[in-house]
Design an enzyme around this catalytic site. Structure first.
Site, PDB file in Angstrom:
ATOM      1  N   GLN A 134      26.697 -89.477   5.698  1.00 55.24           N
ATOM      2  CA  GLN A 134      26.013 -89.988   4.583  1.00 55.24           C
ATOM      3  C   GLN A 134      25.297 -88.885   4.085  1.00 55.24           C
ATOM      4  O   GLN A 134      25.812 -87.753   4.131  1.00 55.24           O
ATOM      5  CB  GLN A 134      24.994 -91.292   4.895  1.00 55.24           C
ATOM      6  CG  GLN A 134      25.638 -92.463   5.491  1.00 55.24           C
ATOM      7  CD  GLN A 134      26.086 -92.544   6.819  1.00 55.24           C
ATOM      8  OE1 GLN A 134      25.042 -92.415   7.695  1.00 55.24           O
ATOM      9  NE2 GLN A 134      27.115 -92.722   7.015  1.00 55.24           N
ATOM     10  N   GLY A 167      33.172 -91.668   6.697  1.00 56.74           N
ATOM     11  CA  GLY A 167      34.735 -91.306   6.531  1.00 56.74           C
ATOM     12  C   GLY A 167      34.692 -89.815   6.371  1.00 56.74           C
ATOM     13  O   GLY A 167      34.413 -89.434   5.015  1.00 56.74           O
ATOM     14  N   HIS A 168      34.918 -88.939   7.117  1.00 62.17           N
ATOM     15  CA  HIS A 168      35.045 -87.552   6.933  1.00 62.17           C
ATOM     16  C   HIS A 168      36.437 -87.144   6.894  1.00 62.17           C
ATOM     17  O   HIS A 168      37.193 -87.265   7.789  1.00 62.17           O
ATOM     18  CB  HIS A 168      34.192 -86.791   7.972  1.00 62.17           C
ATOM     19  CG  HIS A 168      32.595 -87.203   7.841  1.00 62.17           C
ATOM     20  ND1 HIS A 168      31.870 -86.700   8.658  1.00 62.17           N
ATOM     21  CD2 HIS A 168      31.854 -88.141   7.072  1.00 62.17           C
ATOM     22  CE1 HIS A 168      30.498 -86.951   8.421  1.00 62.17           C
ATOM     23  NE2 HIS A 168      30.774 -87.905   7.304  1.00 62.17           N
ATOM     24  N   THR A 220      29.440-100.897   3.824  1.00 61.16           N
ATOM     25  CA  THR A 220      30.892-100.746   4.124  1.00 61.16           C
ATOM     26  C   THR A 220      30.952-101.876   5.134  1.00 61.16           C
ATOM     27  O   THR A 220      32.262-101.861   5.571  1.00 61.16           O
ATOM     28  CB  THR A 220      30.782 -99.340   5.076  1.00 61.16           C
ATOM     29  OG1 THR A 220      30.130 -99.218   6.241  1.00 61.16           O
ATOM     30  CG2 THR A 220      30.589 -98.202   4.258  1.00 61.16           C
ATOM     31  N   LYS A 276      31.486 -83.113   3.896  1.00 65.11           N
ATOM     32  CA  LYS A 276      30.957 -82.639   5.235  1.00 65.11           C
ATOM     33  C   LYS A 276      32.175 -82.442   6.167  1.00 65.11           C
ATOM     34  O   LYS A 276      32.011 -81.244   6.895  1.00 65.11           O
ATOM     35  CB  LYS A 276      30.036 -83.379   5.717  1.00 65.11           C
ATOM     36  CG  LYS A 276      28.834 -83.809   4.847  1.00 65.11           C
ATOM     37  CD  LYS A 276      27.872 -84.943   5.257  1.00 65.11           C
ATOM     38  CE  LYS A 276      28.656 -86.403   5.111  1.00 65.11           C
ATOM     39  NZ  LYS A 276      28.671 -86.950   3.664  1.00 65.11           N
ATOM     40  N   THR A 330      36.375 -97.117   2.791  1.00 63.30           N
ATOM     41  CA  THR A 330      36.538 -98.538   2.517  1.00 63.30           C
ATOM     42  C   THR A 330      37.583 -98.448   1.257  1.00 63.30           C
ATOM     43  O   THR A 330      38.165 -99.745   0.750  1.00 63.30           O
ATOM     44  CB  THR A 330      35.251 -99.083   1.532  1.00 63.30           C
ATOM     45  OG1 THR A 330      34.690 -98.175   0.657  1.00 63.30           O
ATOM     46  CG2 THR A 330      34.308 -99.447   2.782  1.00 63.30           C
ATOM     47  N   ASP A 377      29.624 -88.249   1.106  1.00 69.06           N
ATOM     48  CA  ASP A 377      31.123 -87.713   0.831  1.00 69.06           C
ATOM     49  C   ASP A 377      31.149 -86.653  -0.108  1.00 69.06           C
ATOM     50  O   ASP A 377      31.918 -86.326  -1.078  1.00 69.06           O
ATOM     51  CB  ASP A 377      31.764 -88.753  -0.168  1.00 69.06           C
ATOM     52  CG  ASP A 377      31.979 -90.248   0.371  1.00 69.06           C
ATOM     53  OD1 ASP A 377      32.103 -90.433   1.556  1.00 69.06           O
ATOM     54  OD2 ASP A 377      31.769 -91.423  -0.206  1.00 69.06           O
ATOM     55  N   GLU A 378      30.125 -85.532   0.203  1.00 70.72           N
ATOM     56  CA  GLU A 378      30.144 -84.250  -0.318  1.00 70.72           C
ATOM     57  C   GLU A 378      31.189 -83.398   0.350  1.00 70.72           C
ATOM     58  O   GLU A 378      31.704 -82.275  -0.409  1.00 70.72           O
ATOM     59  CB  GLU A 378      28.712 -83.770   0.048  1.00 70.72           C
ATOM     60  CG  GLU A 378      27.478 -84.504  -0.499  1.00 70.72           C
ATOM     61  CD  GLU A 378      26.926 -85.460   0.459  1.00 70.72           C
ATOM     62  OE1 GLU A 378      27.723 -85.881   1.379  1.00 70.72           O
ATOM     63  OE2 GLU A 378      26.119 -86.114   0.055  1.00 70.72           O
TER      64      GLU A 378
HETATM   65  P1  GDP Z   1      32.544 -86.270   3.580  1.00 64.22           P
HETATM   66  O1  GDP Z   1      32.308 -87.827   3.937  1.00 64.22           O
HETATM   67  O2  GDP Z   1      31.234 -85.807   3.193  1.00 64.22           O
HETATM   68  O3  GDP Z   1      33.157 -85.766   4.934  1.00 64.22           O
HETATM   69  O4  GDP Z   1      33.466 -86.442   2.458  1.00 64.22           O
HETATM   70  P2  GDP Z   1      34.766 -87.408   2.241  1.00 64.22           P
HETATM   71  O5  GDP Z   1      35.834 -86.850   3.112  1.00 64.22           O
HETATM   72  O6  GDP Z   1      34.197 -88.689   2.161  1.00 64.22           O
HETATM   73  O7  GDP Z   1      35.321 -86.971   0.818  1.00 64.22           O
HETATM   74  C1  GDP Z   1      35.436 -85.722   0.232  1.00 64.22           C
HETATM   75  C2  GDP Z   1      36.763 -85.860  -0.311  1.00 64.22           C
HETATM   76  O8  GDP Z   1      37.102 -84.691  -1.063  1.00 64.22           O
HETATM   77  C3  GDP Z   1      37.827 -85.853   0.682  1.00 64.22           C
HETATM   78  O9  GDP Z   1      39.134 -86.616   0.075  1.00 64.22           O
HETATM   79  C4  GDP Z   1      38.389 -84.316   0.619  1.00 64.22           C
HETATM   80  O10 GDP Z   1      39.670 -84.123   1.150  1.00 64.22           O
HETATM   81  C5  GDP Z   1      38.186 -83.752  -0.796  1.00 64.22           C
HETATM   82  N1  GDP Z   1      37.647 -82.355  -0.697  1.00 64.22           N
HETATM   83  C6  GDP Z   1      36.799 -81.708   0.244  1.00 64.22           C
HETATM   84  N2  GDP Z   1      36.516 -80.557  -0.534  1.00 64.22           N
HETATM   85  C7  GDP Z   1      37.211 -80.592  -1.780  1.00 64.22           C
HETATM   86  C8  GDP Z   1      37.187 -79.450  -2.717  1.00 64.22           C
HETATM   87  O11 GDP Z   1      36.768 -78.675  -2.603  1.00 64.22           O
HETATM   88  N3  GDP Z   1      38.062 -79.763  -3.877  1.00 64.22           N
HETATM   89  C9  GDP Z   1      38.741 -80.799  -3.886  1.00 64.22           C
HETATM   90  N4  GDP Z   1      39.536 -81.074  -4.981  1.00 64.22           N
HETATM   91  N5  GDP Z   1      38.351 -82.049  -2.998  1.00 64.22           N
HETATM   92  C10 GDP Z   1      37.922 -81.621  -2.085  1.00 64.22           C
HETATM   93  P1  IMO Z   2      29.940 -90.354   4.807  1.00 65.18           P
HETATM   94  O1  IMO Z   2      29.509 -89.729   6.077  1.00 65.18           O
HETATM   95  C1  IMO Z   2      29.200 -92.492   1.137  1.00 65.18           C
HETATM   96  C2  IMO Z   2      26.768 -96.242   1.505  1.00 65.18           C
HETATM   97  C3  IMO Z   2      27.455 -97.534   1.433  1.00 65.18           C
HETATM   98  C4  IMO Z   2      26.245 -98.579   0.734  1.00 65.18           C
HETATM   99  C5  IMO Z   2      25.053 -97.893   1.626  1.00 65.18           C
HETATM  100  C6  IMO Z   2      24.918 -98.702   2.870  1.00 65.18           C
HETATM  101  O2  IMO Z   2      31.265 -90.480   4.832  1.00 65.18           O
HETATM  102  O3  IMO Z   2      29.355 -89.429   3.448  1.00 65.18           O
HETATM  103  P2  IMO Z   2      26.212 -99.144   5.494  1.00 65.18           P
HETATM  104  O4  IMO Z   2      27.535 -99.177   5.611  1.00 65.18           O
HETATM  105  O5  IMO Z   2      25.459 -97.750   5.733  1.00 65.18           O
HETATM  106  O6  IMO Z   2      25.155-100.127   5.398  1.00 65.18           O
HETATM  107  O7  IMO Z   2      25.973 -98.915   3.641  1.00 65.18           O
HETATM  108  O8  IMO Z   2      25.411 -96.661   2.233  1.00 65.18           O
HETATM  109  N1  IMO Z   2      27.430 -95.506   2.559  1.00 65.18           N
HETATM  110  C7  IMO Z   2      28.064 -94.173   2.333  1.00 65.18           C
HETATM  111  N2  IMO Z   2      28.467 -93.987   0.961  1.00 65.18           N
HETATM  112  N3  IMO Z   2      29.690 -91.926   2.109  1.00 65.18           N
HETATM  113  C8  IMO Z   2      29.197 -92.568   3.521  1.00 65.18           C
HETATM  114  O9  IMO Z   2      29.388 -91.666   4.936  1.00 65.18           O
HETATM  115  C9  IMO Z   2      28.641 -93.605   3.383  1.00 65.18           C
HETATM  116  N4  IMO Z   2      27.893 -94.581   4.499  1.00 65.18           N
HETATM  117  C10 IMO Z   2      27.504 -95.417   3.754  1.00 65.18           C
HETATM  118  O10 IMO Z   2      28.409 -97.534   0.407  1.00 65.18           O
HETATM  119  O11 IMO Z   2      25.879 -98.216  -0.465  1.00 65.18           O
HETATM  120 MG    MG Z   3      32.953 -89.935   3.274  1.00 62.61          MG
END
Ligand code: GDP
Ligand code: IMO
Ligand code: MG
Length: 421
Positions: A223, A41-42, A130, A17, A300, A14-15
């Site tokens: 991840q 979840g991107h 998840t 990406k 989730t 969830d960085e």
């Molecule tokens: P991913 O799984 O690495 O693609 O990241 P996620 O989408 O799960 O989580 C990132 C969250 O941060 C999302 O809700 C994005 O819309 C949000 N986001 C991404 N970049 C920024 C940022 O620079 N600032 C803020 N406030 N939110 C951001």
């Molecule tokens: P993105 O790509 C954050 C975590 C789950 C759990 C562990 C194992 O959006 O960054 P799994 O369903 O893979 O067996 O779960 O890994 N996890 C994530 N945490 N972002 C994800 O994907 C994740 N995918 C799995 O919460 O701790």
């Molecule tokens: Mg994510």
């Protein structure tokens, strides 16, 4: 000759990406996922609208992009189908834009049940999966029992599906786990049928031929490094190699065809699910990060655990991924913090360590370096020079500690809220 550039997460997922891949796609023709599945979840935000992708690469909304789901990915046809319908509802003609590897493994309805059964059996020690069936599907892959996308076209597909399903029934009865897959199985077969409209490819040949023809490719990680099956905080990890090495096995490219490695990190840390998190905050600062950063899972909806940036973990991730440049996300979330802390070492008992340890005991105590907050809204900044000096000091410290330049800084969720140096 072109190489595959890589974007991957350096923390616990969830960085950001999805956003970064969407921003970078205009520089690439092909975007490819190489591991993970619908546990990802991107999020993408553009034109005032948000979108979450799980299986489809994050380049899909950009004109003329080709999006590949590589052999290292595991696919739930039902989730893929829902995603495709949502993308098409946005007016995107996805048919020619999405290519799927024949060697990607299928998540069966019973894999999801096995995931749930295993987590229930673990009780308090659960991974916090998840529940998308990721672990059981990769287990069947390495156990040499799995069904692959290419098998969909075989005359024996149904028999092989049934055989694996009954094997899973046996396992589920050992767990004494009550389940009912009737409805999901109907949807699953209908979604499998729908998948046939896409081209199933030998992605290893496709990817290498694109490179031979000088077509730039971006690999999109799912991840993060700290969830890697080998190097993450085992057993609280996912079931794939989330790191640069996974690009080679998950797409079929040799290590010498990997180019730039762009490592993404948040200006703080989050984790969802169980497992060690040395810099986790249980106080008002942690709650502030969660509220301002909207730290709730994109897959989730679970609240994410929040804490300070951890340089012990980040340096470990930079080392193993061969990161050539860093991308820093969500610093805007800390706009109003008086003080910002960064862990530079861990104290465990009477020892101070800087190498990420085999096991993180509960009483691990981070050693923090404190920075004064910049106390300014940086959301509108588009040129690095325009950042407040205190913010630049924070960035400079991270660069000095990791030995990597911070090339891109994201200052908000939207596609346009980005600073490239
Ligand atoms: P991913 O799984 O690495 O693609 O990241 P996620 O989408 O799960 O989580 C990132 C969250 O941060 C999302 O809700 C994005 O819309 C949000 N986001 C991404 N970049 C920024 C940022 O620079 N600032 C803020 N406030 N939110 C951001
Ligand atoms: P993105 O790509 C954050 C975590 C789950 C759990 C562990 C194992 O959006 O960054 P799994 O369903 O893979 O067996 O779960 O890994 N996890 C994530 N945490 N972002 C994800 O994907 C994740 N995918 C799995 O919460 O701790
Ligand atoms: Mg994510």
């Amino acid at each position: 000759m072109k190489k595959v550039d890589v974007v991957l997460g350096l923390q616990w997922g969830d960085e950001g990406k999805g956003k970064v891949v969407d921003v970078l796609t205009p520089d690439y023709k092909v975007i490819a996922r190489f591991q993970g599945g619908p546990n990802a979840g991107h999020s993408l935000v553009f034109d005032g609208d948000g979108f979450v992708l799980h299986t489809v690469p994050s380049g899909i909304f950009r004109k003329d992009s080709v999006n590949i789901i590589g052999n290292g990915v595991v696919i739930d046809p039902v989730i893929l189908q829902d995603e495709i319908e949502a993308i098409e509802a946005k007016g995107v003609d996805i048919t020619g834009k999405l290519l799927i590897s024949k060697k990607a493994h299928l998540i069966l309805p019973t894999h999801r049940m096995l995931d749930a059964a295993s987590e229930t059996a673990k009780g308090k020690g659960k991974i916090g999966s998840t529940l998308k069936g990721i672990g059981p599907t990769y287990m069947d892959k390495t156990g040499r029992n799995g069904l692959r996308v290419g098998d969909i076209l075989s005359d024996e597909f149904i028999q092989r599906y049934e055989a694996l399903k009954y094997k899973h029934f046996g396992l589920l009865s050992q767990y004494k786990f009550p389940f009912d897959i009737t409805d999901y199985e109907v949807k699953w077969f209908s979604a499998v049928e729908n998948m046939k409209r896409f081209t199933f490819i030998d992605s290893e040949f496709a990817v290498n031929r694109y490179l031979d023809n000088d077509v730039p490719i971006l690999a999109e990680g799912a991840q993060g490094a700290m969830l890697d099956i080998d190097f993450g905080t085992y057993p609280f990890v996912t079931s794939s190699n989330t790191m640069t090495a996974g690009v080679c096995t998950g797409l079929g490219v040799a290590p010498n065809r990997v180019g730039k490695v762009m490592g993404i990190f948040k200006a703080y840390c989050t984790r969802v699910g169980s497992g060690p998190f040395p810099t986790e905050l249980f106080d008002a600062d942690g709650e502030r990060l969660r509220q301002i950063g909207r730290e709730y899972g994109a897959t989730t909806g679970r609240p994410r655990r929040c804490g300070w940036l951890d340089l012990v973990a980040l340096k470990y991730a930079v080392m193993m991924n061969g990161v050539s440049e860093l991308i820093m996300m969500k610093a805007d979330v800390m706009n109003n913090f008086d003080t910002i802390k960064v862990a530079t070492a861990y104290k465990i008992g009477d020892k101070t360590i800087t190498d990420f340890p085999f096991e993180c005991p509960n009483d691990v105590e981070p050693v923090y370096r404190e920075f004064p907050g910049w106390k300014e809204d940086i959301t509108g900044v588009r040129k690095y020079e325009d950042f407040p000096d205190r913010f630049k000091q924070y960035v400079a410290f991270i660069e000095q500690e990791t030995g990597c330049p911070v090339r891109i800084i994201s200052v908000g969720p939207d596609r346009n809220e980005i600073v490239v140096r």
